[in-house]
Scaffold this motif. Structure first.
Motif, mmCIF file in Angstrom:
data_model
loop_
_atom_site.group_PDB
_atom_site.id
_atom_site.type_symbol
_atom_site.label_atom_id
_atom_site.label_comp_id
_atom_site.label_asym_id
_atom_site.label_seq_id
_atom_site.Cartn_x
_atom_site.Cartn_y
_atom_site.Cartn_z
ATOM 1 N N HIS A 90 -5.090 -70.057 -22.651
ATOM 2 C CA HIS A 90 -5.576 -69.686 -23.978
ATOM 3 C C HIS A 90 -6.956 -69.041 -23.881
ATOM 4 O O HIS A 90 -7.242 -68.078 -24.556
ATOM 5 C CB HIS A 90 -5.655 -70.881 -24.944
ATOM 6 C CG HIS A 90 -6.237 -70.494 -26.288
ATOM 7 N ND1 HIS A 90 -7.610 -70.424 -26.533
ATOM 8 C CD2 HIS A 90 -5.655 -70.137 -27.452
ATOM 9 C CE1 HIS A 90 -7.832 -70.041 -27.779
ATOM 10 N NE2 HIS A 90 -6.671 -69.850 -28.363
ATOM 11 N N ARG A 130 -5.210 -74.375 -26.730
ATOM 12 C CA ARG A 130 -5.608 -74.423 -28.132
ATOM 13 C C ARG A 130 -4.527 -73.731 -28.962
ATOM 14 O O ARG A 130 -3.590 -73.166 -28.426
ATOM 15 C CB ARG A 130 -6.956 -73.706 -28.374
ATOM 16 C CG ARG A 130 -8.168 -74.335 -27.709
ATOM 17 C CD ARG A 130 -8.547 -75.650 -28.345
ATOM 18 N NE ARG A 130 -9.826 -76.169 -27.849
ATOM 19 C CZ ARG A 130 -9.975 -76.893 -26.760
ATOM 20 N NH1 ARG A 130 -8.929 -77.174 -26.011
ATOM 21 N NH2 ARG A 130 -11.172 -77.344 -26.412
ATOM 22 N N TRP A 131 -4.665 -73.760 -30.271
ATOM 23 C CA TRP A 131 -3.784 -73.015 -31.162
ATOM 24 C C TRP A 131 -4.328 -71.599 -31.315
ATOM 25 O O TRP A 131 -5.530 -71.399 -31.450
ATOM 26 C CB TRP A 131 -3.744 -73.705 -32.525
ATOM 27 C CG TRP A 131 -2.790 -73.099 -33.504
ATOM 28 C CD1 TRP A 131 -3.087 -72.159 -34.447
ATOM 29 C CD2 TRP A 131 -1.403 -73.381 -33.655
ATOM 30 N NE1 TRP A 131 -1.969 -71.843 -35.181
ATOM 31 C CE2 TRP A 131 -0.912 -72.585 -34.716
ATOM 32 C CE3 TRP A 131 -0.517 -74.241 -32.998
ATOM 33 C CZ2 TRP A 131 0.417 -72.628 -35.145
ATOM 34 C CZ3 TRP A 131 0.812 -74.287 -33.421
ATOM 35 C CH2 TRP A 131 1.263 -73.487 -34.466
ATOM 36 N N ASP A 132 -3.428 -70.624 -31.272
ATOM 37 C CA ASP A 132 -3.826 -69.228 -31.431
ATOM 38 C C ASP A 132 -3.466 -68.779 -32.846
ATOM 39 O O ASP A 132 -2.293 -68.586 -33.168
ATOM 40 C CB ASP A 132 -3.107 -68.365 -30.388
ATOM 41 C CG ASP A 132 -3.547 -66.904 -30.432
ATOM 42 O OD1 ASP A 132 -4.291 -66.537 -31.367
ATOM 43 O OD2 ASP A 132 -3.138 -66.138 -29.538
ATOM 44 N N TYR A 133 -4.483 -68.610 -33.679
ATOM 45 C CA TYR A 133 -4.263 -68.225 -35.068
ATOM 46 C C TYR A 133 -3.906 -66.744 -35.214
ATOM 47 O O TYR A 133 -3.547 -66.299 -36.307
ATOM 48 C CB TYR A 133 -5.512 -68.537 -35.898
ATOM 49 C CG TYR A 133 -5.732 -70.012 -36.109
ATOM 50 C CD1 TYR A 133 -5.150 -70.677 -37.188
ATOM 51 C CD2 TYR A 133 -6.519 -70.752 -35.227
ATOM 52 C CE1 TYR A 133 -5.347 -72.037 -37.388
ATOM 53 C CE2 TYR A 133 -6.724 -72.114 -35.411
ATOM 54 C CZ TYR A 133 -6.136 -72.752 -36.498
ATOM 55 O OH TYR A 133 -6.327 -74.101 -36.685
ATOM 56 N N ASN A 134 -3.986 -65.994 -34.132
ATOM 57 C CA ASN A 134 -3.740 -64.552 -34.196
ATOM 58 C C ASN A 134 -2.408 -64.131 -33.593
ATOM 59 O O ASN A 134 -2.126 -62.926 -33.499
ATOM 60 C CB ASN A 134 -4.879 -63.811 -33.484
ATOM 61 C CG ASN A 134 -6.222 -64.056 -34.145
ATOM 62 O OD1 ASN A 134 -6.353 -63.925 -35.363
ATOM 63 N ND2 ASN A 134 -7.211 -64.442 -33.352
ATOM 64 N N MET A 161 -4.937 -79.558 -31.127
ATOM 65 C CA MET A 161 -4.518 -78.881 -32.347
ATOM 66 C C MET A 161 -4.204 -79.925 -33.410
ATOM 67 O O MET A 161 -4.187 -81.122 -33.146
ATOM 68 C CB MET A 161 -3.295 -78.004 -32.088
ATOM 69 C CG MET A 161 -2.075 -78.749 -31.585
ATOM 70 S SD MET A 161 -0.724 -77.636 -31.099
ATOM 71 C CE MET A 161 -1.458 -76.705 -29.769
ATOM 72 N N GLN A 165 0.476 -78.357 -36.705
ATOM 73 C CA GLN A 165 0.678 -77.221 -35.810
ATOM 74 C C GLN A 165 1.617 -77.602 -34.661
ATOM 75 O O GLN A 165 2.534 -76.847 -34.315
ATOM 76 C CB GLN A 165 -0.672 -76.748 -35.277
ATOM 77 C CG GLN A 165 -1.570 -76.157 -36.347
ATOM 78 C CD GLN A 165 -2.990 -75.914 -35.863
ATOM 79 O OE1 GLN A 165 -3.498 -76.631 -35.002
ATOM 80 N NE2 GLN A 165 -3.645 -74.905 -36.421
ATOM 81 N N SER A 326 -11.857 -76.337 -31.242
ATOM 82 C CA SER A 326 -12.299 -74.960 -31.053
ATOM 83 C C SER A 326 -12.809 -74.738 -29.636
ATOM 84 O O SER A 326 -12.950 -75.676 -28.879
ATOM 85 C CB SER A 326 -13.385 -74.619 -32.055
ATOM 86 O OG SER A 326 -14.493 -75.468 -31.895
#
Length: 326
Positions: A90, A130-134, A161, A165, A326
């Motif tokens: 990530h 992590r989570w990828d918001y994009n 996360m 999610q 984050s």
């Protein structure tokens, strides 16, 4: 050393996982307390001697240097079929477009680069860091599935996360017949227990194993708050997680010290025993910068707290703000 199955699989992992964020290049990495290769190798070797077969790293740790150090040491000291190696994807590996995140392009590129640095044909566990918001989560989960089917990873996991999610990602995998997640590497220790609200109950319902990171709260559970180390002085990430709540957490840290004195063991024994006795926890991820760190962690596996001890440790806890995503 004790071993357990990881998630709903037949794969055996030691109850202690050696985290490799401590190994890398202090000159090229945000953490100035990490060890170079010469100082890292004896710790990895000692972990193997103690029966630890589970090792966790990430592409972002020292921008790949951690993977290189861990890979060379394991190649020299270990039987590949006996060990379990996890790495993560990530983080921003280079400036400019497509340098990080969880797009199909990034994931398929980064798994190859991680394997090259590790000098391995496959990793046992490939984790989204992590989570990828994009990026659409469907794109991410399908790419992870393809990596498993290609033989470059045996299983997949997730880290850091929100529960909704993780549930969404797992549901998408199920709906499409793709590879499901078997582990959650979440932020969990005696002074940060917000994961107990949603993530842990959900993971238990899914048969997903927990491999908590920062089990000793970056060392805060191992010593008095007044004691300063190179890490406490230079680790801005750890300070952002724990400094704001230091006064609130002090009583818990003091109770860890009281139980350690009562049982004549280290504070590490107390903090790790609490985690190891928590339902769903397979293996806390323990970082080490000294041989004694990994030796003490391995010894803690045999230590048990009473139900009364656990109540004593947990009772002072108050809600904390969410940190570590984050």
């Amino acid at each position: 050393m004790e071993y357990t199955k990881l998630g709903n699989t037949g794969m055996d992992v030691s109850r202690i996982c050696l985290g490799a964020m401590s190994f890398g290049d202090p000159e090229k990495w945000i953490h100035k307390w990490v060890l170079n290769e010469e100082k890292s190798r004896p710790i990895i070797k000692r972990a193997l001697e103690l029966g630890i077969n589970f090792f966790d790293t990430a592409n972002i740790y020292s921008l790949g240097k951690s993977e290189e150090i861990l890979g060379r040491a394991l190649k020299d000291y270990a039987n590949r079929d006996e060990i379990v190696v996890a790495t993560k994807v990530h983080g921003q590996m280079f400036e400019g477009p497509n340098g990080g995140g969880l797009s199909r392009k990034a994931i398929l590129s980064q798994i190859d680069q991680s394997l090259k640095r590790l000098q391995m044909d496959y990793v046992d566990l490939y984790i989204i860091h992590r989570w990828d918001y994009n990026t659409p989560i469907e794109e991410t989960v399908e790419a992870l599935h393809d990596i498993v089917k290609s033989g470059k990873a045996r299983y997949i996991g997730a880290s850091s996360m929100y529960a909704w999610q993780f549930q969404k990602a797992q549901n998408i995998a199920k709906q499409n017949g793709w590879t499901e997640f078997i582990s959650m590497q979440n932020h969990l220790n005696l002074i940060y227990r917000e994961e107990e609200r949603e993530m842990i109950p959900y993971s238990l319902s899914e048969g997903v194993s927990l491999t908590p990171y920062s089990p000793l709260a970056s060392g805060r559970l191992t010593r008095d708050l007044s004691v300063q180390t190179k890490r406490t002085e230079t680790d801005s990430i750890a300070r952002s997680k724990y400094d704001e709540t230091a006064d609130k957490d002090r009583l818990i840290i003091e109770r860890v010290a009281q139980l350690a004195e009562h049982y004549q063991v280290s504070r590490v024994h107390i903090a790790l025993a609490w985690l190891l006795q928590k339902e769903g926890v397979a293996a806390p991820i323990v970082g080490a910068t000294k041989l004694e760190h990994i030796e003490t962690a391995a010894a803690a596996v045999d230590f048990r707290l009473t139900p009364e001890d656990i109540i004593f440790l947990e009772e002072p806890y108050i809600p904390h703000g969410i940190v570590g995503f984050s």
